[in-house]
Enzyme design. Sequence first.
Site, mmCIF file in Angstrom:
data_model
loop_
_atom_site.group_PDB
_atom_site.id
_atom_site.type_symbol
_atom_site.label_atom_id
_atom_site.label_comp_id
_atom_site.label_asym_id
_atom_site.label_seq_id
_atom_site.Cartn_x
_atom_site.Cartn_y
_atom_site.Cartn_z
ATOM 1 N N SER A 51 48.081 45.285 41.861
ATOM 2 C CA SER A 51 47.127 45.924 42.614
ATOM 3 C C SER A 51 45.771 45.347 42.227
ATOM 4 O O SER A 51 45.595 44.261 41.622
ATOM 5 C CB SER A 51 47.140 47.508 42.460
ATOM 6 O OG SER A 51 46.524 48.174 43.278
ATOM 7 N N ASN A 52 44.647 46.423 42.556
ATOM 8 C CA ASN A 52 43.374 45.946 42.187
ATOM 9 C C ASN A 52 42.730 47.192 42.016
ATOM 10 O O ASN A 52 43.326 48.447 42.299
ATOM 11 C CB ASN A 52 42.605 45.171 43.213
ATOM 12 C CG ASN A 52 42.564 46.148 44.656
ATOM 13 O OD1 ASN A 52 41.946 46.861 44.682
ATOM 14 N ND2 ASN A 52 43.470 45.457 45.504
ATOM 15 N N PRO A 53 41.262 47.471 41.560
ATOM 16 C CA PRO A 53 41.040 48.763 41.084
ATOM 17 C C PRO A 53 40.089 49.672 42.334
ATOM 18 O O PRO A 53 39.454 50.587 42.128
ATOM 19 C CB PRO A 53 39.473 48.295 40.123
ATOM 20 C CG PRO A 53 39.909 46.856 39.930
ATOM 21 C CD PRO A 53 40.601 46.322 41.286
ATOM 22 N N ALA A 118 41.267 47.285 50.406
ATOM 23 C CA ALA A 118 41.322 46.177 49.470
ATOM 24 C C ALA A 118 42.914 45.696 49.405
ATOM 25 O O ALA A 118 43.448 46.058 48.396
ATOM 26 C CB ALA A 118 40.762 46.345 48.131
#
Length: 242
Positions: A51-53, A118
Amino acid sequence: GDVGRGRLADPGAIVERALSALGRTRDLEGRRVLVTAGPTHEPVDAVRFLSNPSTGKMGFELACAARKQGADVTLVAGPVALENPAGVEVVRVNTALEMERAVSSAFPQSDIAVFAAAVSDYRPANPSARKLKKGADDEALSRIDLVRNPDILAGCGKAKRAGQVVVGFAAETDDLVENAQAKLASKNADFIVANDVSRGRVFGADENEVVFVSRAGEKRLPLESKRQVAEAILDEAKKFLK
Ligand code: CTP
């Protein structure tokens, strides 16, 4: 109908006046707005994911702002800690493939679609249904094969009918406007909201400094709250509706 003496004005007109007196407008009444928000989770196994933040703040602000302006809003949200905004249809998803499915069912009816999510560009090719164990599954855990996810924005840009407005985001560390121009073309968006992420900003922040990049050129906005940026994005999108 005929408004005689002592008659009340049309309730809609009263609401319109009251809202404009409060500095708000119902410009998006009768319009459908689709927003994507947050990250995606791409499973590696039963307990791990890529994933990403992304926190989803920008997309949720967009959904709220569009609702306030009277739109019918569908918010397709990846896994985030934010509550459903009042009056908004929220579709919660985990993966890019799930997000693509939810978006493709809502996109054909939408007047404005804003892609603030995102989305993970890649996903593990062979996610394990069980938990992989270190040691026993060293092989599988030390080399994870990835495959490309579909580009949801590009798919909608390609399918776009006349009159539909498509807005994308770009987070760049270098050559902000040039890269945004390239995305504008490759994804067939009407404009790109470009973020400069070179100084460790944006993810999770409450404020954002962006540039709108369209075929007509670029428009630089000051550092503003994500709520103000959301309003500015909708104002810009409305110009493309006409
Ligand atoms: N996007 C999408 N589906 C994807 C990937 C991105 O809808 N699978 C959308 C995002 O919501 C955003 C825009 O596309 O509006 C971002 O473009 P993207 O190509 O993801 O940017 P980067 O990941 O930064 O790409 P690159 O590595 O080419 O810079």
